[in-house]
Design a protein around this motif. Structure first.
Motif, PDB file in Angstrom:
ATOM      1  N   THR A  34     -20.482  52.424  10.841  1.00  0.00           N
ATOM      2  CA  THR A  34     -21.170  51.469   9.971  1.00  0.00           C
ATOM      3  C   THR A  34     -22.484  51.050  10.616  1.00  0.00           C
ATOM      4  N   TYR A  35     -23.322  50.381   9.827  1.00  0.00           N
ATOM      5  CA  TYR A  35     -24.587  49.865  10.362  1.00  0.00           C
ATOM      6  C   TYR A  35     -24.316  48.877  11.494  1.00  0.00           C
ATOM      7  N   GLY A  40     -26.764  47.440  14.020  1.00  0.00           N
ATOM      8  CA  GLY A  40     -27.265  46.501  13.029  1.00  0.00           C
ATOM      9  C   GLY A  40     -26.592  45.156  13.209  1.00  0.00           C
ATOM     10  N   ASP A  46     -25.557  44.781   4.693  1.00  0.00           N
ATOM     11  CA  ASP A  46     -25.215  46.205   4.765  1.00  0.00           C
ATOM     12  C   ASP A  46     -24.380  46.554   5.999  1.00  0.00           C
ATOM     13  N   MET A  51     -23.316  54.188   7.796  1.00  0.00           N
ATOM     14  CA  MET A  51     -24.624  54.670   8.211  1.00  0.00           C
ATOM     15  C   MET A  51     -24.578  56.172   8.487  1.00  0.00           C
ATOM     16  N   PRO A  69     -29.619  54.251   2.582  1.00  0.00           N
ATOM     17  CA  PRO A  69     -30.155  53.324   3.582  1.00  0.00           C
ATOM     18  C   PRO A  69     -30.663  52.037   2.939  1.00  0.00           C
TER      19      PRO A  69
END
Length: 138
Positions: A34-35, A40, A46, A51, A69
């Motif tokens: 994941t982001y 992130g 998000d 990702m 994205p």
């Protein structure tokens, strides 16, 4: 290690479900990031979106995918398809049955004028697939 070419698909909000579906179809090992896991902010909208995902099947297939994205518009295209081909009829028919279930068959999987068994479908995530079983007799 040899170079390789593999499809990389982009999904709108359902990347996790799509990649898990392809794992059900092809088997193998699925890695999803994941982001938030890639660096992130964990509280960002998000953060839980995929990702990057990579599926490596026992047959040697590699399929990569991700969600759209952040900040980019998503558009499902029809300028691509993924082709599965070979001589193992049972294996390829098995993939066909799973991929076409819940999707749309555009060309039924049947013997074609060039002698192979061939079919085309869009799976339930609107990804276009071609399956060709070569060397079929009868």
């Amino acid at each position: 290690m040899a170079s390789r070419l593999n499809p990389y698909l982009v999904f709108e909000g359902d990347a996790r479900q799509a990649m898990e579906f392809y794992k059900e179809v092809f088997g193998g090992t699925l890695e999803l990031s994941t982001y938030a896991e890639i660096g992130g902010a964990s509280g960002a909208p998000d953060a839980d979106k995929i990702m990057h995902g990579m599926l490596e099947s026992p047959s040697g297939f590699t399929l990569m995918g991700a969600g759209t994205p952040p900040g980019e518009d998503y558009s499902r295209g029809n300028a691509y398809s993924i082709s599965l081909s070979g001589e193992d009829e049972a294996e390829l028919r098995g993939y066909w049955e799973k991929l076409s279930a819940g999707g749309t068959v555009t060309v039924p999987l049947e013997k074609q004028m060039w002698g192979d068994v061939f079919g085309m479908c869009r799976d339930r995530f609107q990804v276009a697939w071609m399956v060709n079983i070569s060397g079929q007799q009868g």
